[in-house]
Write an enzyme that holds these catalytic residues in place. Structure first.
Site, mmCIF file in Angstrom:
data_model
loop_
_atom_site.group_PDB
_atom_site.id
_atom_site.type_symbol
_atom_site.label_atom_id
_atom_site.label_comp_id
_atom_site.label_asym_id
_atom_site.label_seq_id
_atom_site.Cartn_x
_atom_site.Cartn_y
_atom_site.Cartn_z
ATOM 1 N N HIS A 1 0.819 -1.221 0.000
ATOM 2 C CA HIS A 1 0.000 0.000 0.000
ATOM 3 C C HIS A 1 0.850 1.268 0.000
ATOM 4 O O HIS A 1 0.322 2.364 -0.189
ATOM 5 C CB HIS A 1 -0.931 0.012 1.217
ATOM 6 N N HIS A 17 7.262 7.033 4.671
ATOM 7 C CA HIS A 17 6.590 6.497 3.486
ATOM 8 C C HIS A 17 5.808 7.609 2.797
ATOM 9 O O HIS A 17 5.578 8.665 3.375
ATOM 10 C CB HIS A 17 5.667 5.329 3.857
ATOM 11 N N HIS A 46 2.420 9.009 0.381
ATOM 12 C CA HIS A 46 1.030 8.863 -0.070
ATOM 13 C C HIS A 46 0.815 9.801 -1.255
ATOM 14 O O HIS A 46 1.340 10.921 -1.269
ATOM 15 C CB HIS A 46 0.043 9.232 1.043
#
Length: 295
Positions: A104, A130, A132
């Site tokens: 994801h 991370h 997005h």
């Protein structure tokens, strides 16, 4: 025997012909086949964001929680705070790291002591970061192209603090350019790549924090950040996460955005959770000085 060889050869030719008709590349196993997809981002699907809280009993907070993230950060509701060094300090340092395709999201995980942040005197150690895309948080109703989350945990391993940076289309991000080959090597494949020594201070290309107090210099717009109490933006959506979002928006190139979207599995190409209700929570807008500065 000759007839059998002719049939076999004919099958190969026919198969090649079919492949030529369909130019769509064959996706790696990580795109979904052979990989259990526990949740999705697309609204209207059985495992979409509106159903996360129903998929597992451990995820019920995604549905019933009253302090969920992300949120829309609006200056009109934010309380302005004249910050001091105690509100937010960063002490990062270089150490070895690996890059992971977590399905994801694409993440960088530090293997060792990468330093820490201090919020109101409490220390949180940097664990990973991370991306997005698009951004999860919005500012004054506007969502941006990418959001970087730098995830920290306190020594008790339970309290979590996340620092977020927003990016819009523009000049390439230097760090993503540096690790571009590593990201490209894990498109649709759940794997790890050793990156060597990575300096967290170069991840964001942002100047959040404060100058050395001995120099007695005050930063301006780049020192503004939002602070609120929220949750993880993926299941189990646990609450009690301290969020710090830099108000200054930085840049990333279109090709870098596309790379991040291609690398994750198909269900997470647009891996941003919808904005959640504020439910009366307090949002603070910290600044080193609000004198003669506009929001």
């Amino acid at each position: 025997m000759a007839g059998s060889n002719q049939i076999h050869l004919g099958f190969i030719v026919f198969t090649f012909f079919l492949l030529c008709l369909d130019p769509t590349p064959i996706r790696a196993e990580g795109s979904g086949a052979g990989h259990k997809i526990e949740f999705e981002y697309k609204a209207g699907t059985k495992k979409g964001p509106e159903h996360w809280g129903d998929l597992k009993k451990e995820w019920k907070t995604c549905k019933n929680g009253k302090a969920q993230s992300p949120i829309d950060l609006r200056d009109g509701i934010a309380t302005k705070v004249n910050s001091s060094l105690e509100h937010f300090k960063i002490s990062y340092k270089p150490t070895k790291a690996i890059m992971k395709n977590e399905g994801h999201a694409i993440a960088v995980v530090w293997d060792g002591d990468a330093g820490s942040i201090s919020i109101n005197g409490k220390e949180y150690n940097l664990r990973q970061c991370h991306w997005h895309s698009p951004s999860e948080h919005s500012i004054n109703g506007k969502r941006y192209d990418v959001e970087l989350h730098m995830v920290h945990r306190a020594k008790n391993n339970s309290d979590v603090a996340v620092v977020g940076f927003l990016y819009k289309i523009g000049q390439p991000n230097p760090f993503i350019s540096k690790v571009r080959k590593a990201i490209a090597s894990m498109i649709d494949v759940q794997k790890e790549v050793h990156l060597g020594v990575i300096d967290p201070r170069k991840m964001k290309k942002a100047k959040i924090g404060f100058q050395d107090p001995k120099k007695r210099q005050i930063k301006k717009a780049s020192s503004k950040f939002y602070r609120y109490s929220g949750s993880f933006t993926t299941p189990p959506c646990s609450e009690g996460v301290t969020w710090t979002i830099n108000k200054q928006v930085h840049t990333v190139s279109i090709s870098q955005v596309k790379l991040l979207q291609q690398a994750v599995f198909d269900f997470a190409e647009m891996n941003a959770r919808p904005v959640q209700p504020l439910n009366g929570r307090e949002v603070k807008l910290h600044g080193s000085s609000f004198v003669n500065l506009k929001n």
